[in-house]
Scaffold this motif. Structure first.
Motif, PDB file in Angstrom:
ATOM      1  N   LYS A 114      58.427  11.175 -45.655  1.00 38.56           N
ATOM      2  CA  LYS A 114      59.089  12.460 -45.888  1.00 38.56           C
ATOM      3  C   LYS A 114      60.017  12.496 -47.096  1.00 38.56           C
ATOM      4  N   ASP A 144      59.631  15.491 -49.090  1.00 39.97           N
ATOM      5  CA  ASP A 144      60.333  16.739 -48.780  1.00 39.97           C
ATOM      6  C   ASP A 144      61.605  16.914 -49.607  1.00 39.97           C
ATOM      7  N   THR A 197      54.957  14.835 -43.852  1.00 43.35           N
ATOM      8  CA  THR A 197      55.802  15.893 -44.387  1.00 43.35           C
ATOM      9  C   THR A 197      56.009  17.020 -43.380  1.00 43.35           C
ATOM     10  N   SER A 198      57.155  17.676 -43.508  1.00 38.30           N
ATOM     11  CA  SER A 198      57.411  18.886 -42.733  1.00 38.30           C
ATOM     12  C   SER A 198      57.396  20.115 -43.633  1.00 38.30           C
ATOM     13  N   THR A 241      61.383  21.760 -39.531  1.00 40.61           N
ATOM     14  CA  THR A 241      60.281  21.617 -38.585  1.00 40.61           C
ATOM     15  C   THR A 241      58.958  21.927 -39.273  1.00 40.61           C
ATOM     16  N   ALA A 242      57.887  21.369 -38.724  1.00 40.32           N
ATOM     17  CA  ALA A 242      56.554  21.632 -39.267  1.00 40.32           C
ATOM     18  C   ALA A 242      56.213  23.113 -39.171  1.00 40.32           C
ATOM     19  N   PRO A 282      51.369  16.606 -40.681  1.00 43.10           N
ATOM     20  CA  PRO A 282      52.566  17.385 -40.358  1.00 43.10           C
ATOM     21  C   PRO A 282      53.505  16.633 -39.420  1.00 43.10           C
ATOM     22  N   ALA A 283      54.797  16.774 -39.701  1.00 40.13           N
ATOM     23  CA  ALA A 283      55.855  16.173 -38.891  1.00 40.13           C
ATOM     24  C   ALA A 283      57.007  17.155 -38.836  1.00 40.13           C
ATOM     25  N   GLY A 284      58.016  16.818 -38.055  1.00 41.85           N
ATOM     26  CA  GLY A 284      59.182  17.684 -37.927  1.00 41.85           C
ATOM     27  C   GLY A 284      59.130  18.472 -36.636  1.00 41.85           C
ATOM     28  N   TYR A 325      48.832  14.286 -36.624  1.00 33.47           N
ATOM     29  CA  TYR A 325      50.182  14.833 -36.501  1.00 33.47           C
ATOM     30  C   TYR A 325      51.130  13.704 -36.090  1.00 33.47           C
TER      31      TYR A 325
END
Length: 208
Positions: free
Chosen positions: A124, A127, A150-151, A156-157, A179-181, A200
């Protein structure tokens, strides 16, 4: 849409790893110090987990909390840790290095080549860049990079979903956008309907 995606759980301990695996995680990212957003774990703990499961294990390579610009001593530490974890046969490594608000392409390429043929996830840190789409395209030109965590530059995603979709388009076929977050067992289905990602990542991606 068929829910065919991989669930990577972020974990700190062997017991936690075994719990998420039992509850459906397909892969784990082993970190220490998650209150600092994840540092390199103890290699002996990773070895313990490897003795108890065959599940793929990604290992965080991060010498300290804070930003993602590293001095020469920290870079040497990261290189040594990559070689040590590579030697025990893990699935891959997770790292991110920046120069200002851009990807440090030279160092990223060097670390990725050192890790090869392991899987390599750029985390991340992306980001924090000024232009995530350009950064994605830069990483797509480094063949050893497997995926980006990454988010979409949001907390948050779900909030970052528009950027995540743009990054997914920019990544091409070779590079996976993960996707993360705040991706959880409760919202992953909704996210997948929109993003259709291959994988994910989350701290609570499965019910514990």
């Amino acid at each position: 849409m068929t829910a065919t995606y991989l669930k990577e759980a972020c974990i700190e301990t062997v017991d936690e790893a075994l719990s998420v695996i039992a509850n459906g995680a397909n892969r784990v990212e082993f970190c220490s110090r998650l209150e600092l957003d994840g540092l390199t774990p103890d290699i002996e703990e990773v070895k313990k987990l490897m003795q108890q499961t065959d599940i793929p294990i990604m290992v965080m390579i991060r010498p300290r909390g804070g930003n993602f610009e590293y001095n020469s001593d920290e870079v040497e530490q990261m290189k040594q840790e990559i070689l040590e974890f590579k030697a025990i046969g893990i699935q891959g490594v997770v790292f991110g290095v920046l120069e200002g608000q851009c990807i440090n392409e030279e160092l990223t390429r060097a670390l990725a080549q050192l890790a090869s043929p392991l899987e390599v996830c750029f985390h991340k840190a992306i980001d924090d860049v000024e232009d995530p789409i350009t950064a994605t395209k830069t990483l797509s030109q480094i063949p050893e990079i497997t995926r980006i965590l990454t988010s979409g530059q949001k907390k948050t995603a779900w909030e970052g979903r528009a950027t995540l979709m743009q990054m997914k388009d920019a990544a091409g076929e070779h590079l996976s956008i993960m996707p993360a977050g705040k991706v959880t067992s409760e919202n992953i289905g909704k996210l997948h309907e929109l993003l259709n990602a291959k994988e994910y990542h989350g701290r609570n991606i499965v019910i514990k």
